[in-house]
Design an enzyme around this catalytic site. Structure first.
Site, PDB file in Angstrom:
ATOM      1  N   CYS A  53       0.821  -1.215   0.000  1.00  9.20           N
ATOM      2  CA  CYS A  53       0.000   0.000   0.000  1.00  9.20           C
ATOM      3  C   CYS A  53       0.854   1.264   0.000  1.00  9.20           C
ATOM      4  O   CYS A  53       0.378   2.339  -0.357  1.00  9.20           O
ATOM      5  CB  CYS A  53      -0.954   0.006   1.193  1.00  9.20           C
ATOM      6  SG  CYS A  53      -0.133  -0.099   2.793  1.00  9.20           S
ATOM      7  N   ARG A  55       4.260   1.375  -1.391  1.00  5.64           N
ATOM      8  CA  ARG A  55       5.344   1.440  -2.378  1.00  5.64           C
ATOM      9  C   ARG A  55       5.124   0.460  -3.519  1.00  5.64           C
ATOM     10  O   ARG A  55       4.488  -0.594  -3.351  1.00  5.64           O
ATOM     11  CB  ARG A  55       6.691   1.165  -1.711  1.00  5.64           C
ATOM     12  CG  ARG A  55       6.910  -0.266  -1.270  1.00  5.64           C
ATOM     13  CD  ARG A  55       8.220  -0.429  -0.505  1.00  5.64           C
ATOM     14  NE  ARG A  55       8.169   0.300   0.749  1.00  5.64           N
ATOM     15  CZ  ARG A  55       8.874   1.393   1.019  1.00  5.64           C
ATOM     16  NH1 ARG A  55       9.700   1.875   0.109  1.00  5.64           N
ATOM     17  NH2 ARG A  55       8.762   2.013   2.171  1.00  5.64           N
ATOM     18  N   HIS A 102      18.950   1.247   0.500  1.00  7.38           N
ATOM     19  CA  HIS A 102      17.494   1.436   0.477  1.00  7.38           C
ATOM     20  C   HIS A 102      16.769   0.137   0.810  1.00  7.38           C
ATOM     21  O   HIS A 102      15.826   0.136   1.621  1.00  7.38           O
ATOM     22  CB  HIS A 102      17.055   1.946  -0.891  1.00  7.38           C
ATOM     23  CG  HIS A 102      15.576   2.140  -1.022  1.00  7.38           C
ATOM     24  ND1 HIS A 102      14.907   3.228  -0.482  1.00  7.38           N
ATOM     25  CD2 HIS A 102      14.616   1.370  -1.606  1.00  7.38           C
ATOM     26  CE1 HIS A 102      13.612   3.123  -0.737  1.00  7.38           C
ATOM     27  NE2 HIS A 102      13.407   1.997  -1.415  1.00  7.38           N
ATOM     28  N   SER A 112       9.254   3.119   6.187  1.00  4.99           N
ATOM     29  CA  SER A 112       7.809   2.919   6.218  1.00  4.99           C
ATOM     30  C   SER A 112       7.073   4.203   6.592  1.00  4.99           C
ATOM     31  O   SER A 112       7.654   5.125   7.166  1.00  4.99           O
ATOM     32  CB  SER A 112       7.443   1.825   7.227  1.00  4.99           C
ATOM     33  OG  SER A 112       7.971   0.578   6.840  1.00  4.99           O
ATOM     34  N   GLU A 117       6.881  -0.307  11.943  1.00  8.67           N
ATOM     35  CA  GLU A 117       5.734  -1.217  11.767  1.00  8.67           C
ATOM     36  C   GLU A 117       6.245  -2.577  11.296  1.00  8.67           C
ATOM     37  O   GLU A 117       7.213  -2.660  10.532  1.00  8.67           O
ATOM     38  CB  GLU A 117       4.715  -0.621  10.784  1.00  8.67           C
ATOM     39  CG  GLU A 117       5.256  -0.255   9.417  1.00  8.67           C
ATOM     40  CD  GLU A 117       5.234  -1.413   8.437  1.00  8.67           C
ATOM     41  OE1 GLU A 117       4.622  -2.442   8.768  1.00  8.67           O
ATOM     42  OE2 GLU A 117       5.838  -1.294   7.365  1.00  8.67           O
ATOM     43  N   GLN A 123       5.907  -8.578   3.999  1.00 11.12           N
ATOM     44  CA  GLN A 123       5.666  -8.225   2.597  1.00 11.12           C
ATOM     45  C   GLN A 123       6.929  -8.396   1.760  1.00 11.12           C
ATOM     46  O   GLN A 123       6.880  -8.841   0.608  1.00 11.12           O
ATOM     47  CB  GLN A 123       5.156  -6.782   2.521  1.00 11.12           C
ATOM     48  CG  GLN A 123       3.775  -6.616   3.139  1.00 11.12           C
ATOM     49  CD  GLN A 123       3.422  -5.153   3.405  1.00 11.12           C
ATOM     50  OE1 GLN A 123       4.308  -4.308   3.592  1.00 11.12           O
ATOM     51  NE2 GLN A 123       2.141  -4.846   3.441  1.00 11.12           N
ATOM     52  N   GLY A 194      -7.209  -7.949   4.843  1.00  9.64           N
ATOM     53  CA  GLY A 194      -5.851  -7.429   4.974  1.00  9.64           C
ATOM     54  C   GLY A 194      -5.407  -7.400   6.425  1.00  9.64           C
ATOM     55  O   GLY A 194      -6.223  -7.258   7.340  1.00  9.64           O
ATOM     56  N   MET A 196      -3.602  -5.169   8.232  1.00  6.16           N
ATOM     57  CA  MET A 196      -3.842  -3.947   8.991  1.00  6.16           C
ATOM     58  C   MET A 196      -5.321  -3.752   9.273  1.00  6.16           C
ATOM     59  O   MET A 196      -5.714  -3.292  10.347  1.00  6.16           O
ATOM     60  CB  MET A 196      -3.291  -2.738   8.230  1.00  6.16           C
ATOM     61  CG  MET A 196      -1.790  -2.573   8.354  1.00  6.16           C
ATOM     62  SD  MET A 196      -1.231  -0.938   7.832  1.00  6.16           S
ATOM     63  CE  MET A 196      -1.715  -0.924   6.108  1.00  6.16           C
TER      64      MET A 196
END
Length: 452
Positions: A53, A55, A102, A112, A117, A123, A194, A196
């Site tokens: 959600c 990137r 990175h 993030s 988080e 992911q 999902g 979250m």
């Protein structure tokens, strides 16, 4: 080895959700997408795709990073049927050391929306798994992702970066408390499954939300989640009549277009007598049409809105993030030493073969008296000579990889060592042939190189 790691993409800092959702991929699309990317971006020797959600990033390995980045950018535009001008200004490009840095920061949750988080590590592991399944991850990506996992694990152990309840889900719950006087008599509808969104529903339920409805395109998922949360499963094809009961709706569906739009919502609001509704959109692409926010007594927050709310409570995590950055820097230096060492692979392989041949020849010369020994004694001598070979190779490699002011080119030095130990004359310059895939000697001398 002249190939470099590279990353091209956008994230929540460079592009709003309205742009990110145009480039986003669902989990079920990624393996096939990597296959298309491999065909359309030949400069990429290895590839992985990260799509969350926050990137969308292509991680790759290429001998010509500039060409590979151009091909990856063109692929994104064509594959998502989006004009490249839409996201050109938001696109970032990293090569070599910057790309590794990175990737490690992403895994450690330092890049993030909510620093610390925990979801991003899972992911990232999924993205790596898809690349492995698609056959587009090679030696460098395998190594880079596993090092990123290791860095994230060390950051979790050594810092308090994940401490507390500062998260997108806690921000959603806080906003719900501001919109409603009490949650005790409220009904929550969870659309999708999902992570979250589920966490938000759990928190709302724990704070007294009276009823929980769960709907998903896969009814079995809805049933399982409803059972776990003490709620009621609703078939997705029949969820609309239940919307009028919902005071809080959490969207987490994988959908190409909004599932709730103003035309659908007007009748729902009338049936509710315009009692307030709080819509929490955690989908990318977004589940709820942004025009809903203009309707009377409808409060719509998307993932970017929630991210802005949490920034007020990040002071302690910011301090812990400094410690995490130090861990990332140490891992980065270690990984870059490993990358530099890949150039030594052809020479090291030949040196190993030569020394092994010498060992075998010496053992052969003494075959007669070795045959008279007990099997256990012969095994000890075998083990002893093999250990000596490994220790010798370890010292040679450590010397070749040592750097400092005035140090000669390690690749040239390795070639001299190879030709001397293999009984060849030194030529005018080093031969750089050989394949990384031929690597059969552990190129990493770092004792703290923990994989997860």
């Amino acid at each position: 080895m002249d190939e470099k790691l590279l990353i091209v993409g956008i994230n929540h800092r460079t592009a709003p959700v309205a742009v990110r959702e145009r480039l986003a991929y669902g989990d079920g699309e990624i393996v096939a997408t990597l296959g298309r990317l491999k065909d359309r971006a030949p400069a990429l020797a290895e590839t992985a795709l990260i799509s969350t959600c926050n990137r969308v990033e292509i991680v790759g390995v290429a001998a010509d990073p500039a060409r590979a980045i151009d091909e990856a950018t063109s692929f994104l535009a064509a594959d998502r049927e989006v004009d490249a001008a839409l996201f050109a200004g938001a696109l970032y490009r990293f090569e070599g050391r910057d790309a590794v840095h990175h990737l490690f920061r992403v895994g450690a949750s330092l890049d993030s929306m909510v620093v610390g988080e925990p979801q991003i590590l899972g992911q990232l592991k999924l993205s790596y798994g898809y690349a492995a399944e698609a056959g587009t991850a090679g030696l460098v990506l395998h190594r880079a992702f596993h090092r990123a996992f290791s860095v994230a694990k060390r950051v979790r152990k050594a810092t308090l970066i994940g401490r507390g309840s500062v998260s997108v889900s806690s921000a959603a719950v806080r906003l719900a408390g501001q919109i409603f006087d009490t949650l005790g008599d409220k009904t929550v509808m969870l659309m999708g499954a999902g992570q979250m969104a589920e966490l938000t529903a759990r928190q709302l339920h724990a704070l007294g939300a009276e009823t929980l409805l769960v709907t998903s395109r896969t009814f079995d998922h809805a049933v399982a989640l409803a059972r776990a949360l003490g709620g009621t499963a609703v078939p997705f094809e029949n969820h609309r009549p239940y919307l009028k009961l919902a005071d809080i709706v959490i969207g987490s569906l994988s959908a190409a277009r909004p599932v709730l739009e103003p035309d659908d919502f007007e009748a729902i609001l009338r049936e509710r007598r315009y009692r307030p509704m709080f819509l929490i959109d955690m989908g990318v692409p977004r589940n709820f049409d942004e025009r809903l926010n203009a309707m009377e007594n409808v409060y719509l927050y998307d993932i970017d809105d929630l991210g802005a709310v949490v920034t007020e409570s990040l002071g302690e995590r910011a301090r812990e993030a400094d410690k995490a950055e130090t861990i990332v820097a140490e891992a980065l230096a270690s990984f870059m030493r490993w990358m530099d060492g890949l150039d030594l692979v052809p020479a090291i392989k030949d040196i190993r073969v030569s020394i092994e041949q010498l060992r075998d020849a010496e053992l052969g010369r003494h075959r007669a008296w070795l045959a008279a020994l007990e099997p256990a004694e012969r095994q000890r001598i075998e083990s002893l000579t093999r250990t000596l070979v490994n220790k010798l190779l370890h010292r040679i490699l450590a010397g070749l990889r040592s750097t400092g002011a005035g140090s000669p080119d390690p690749v040239y030095t390795a070639e001299i060592a190879r030709r001397l130990l293999c009984g060849e004359l030194v030529a005018e310059g080093p031969a750089r042939s050989g394949s990384v895939s031929d690597l059969d000697f552990d190129m990493d001398l770092d004792d703290d190189d923990e994989e997860s």
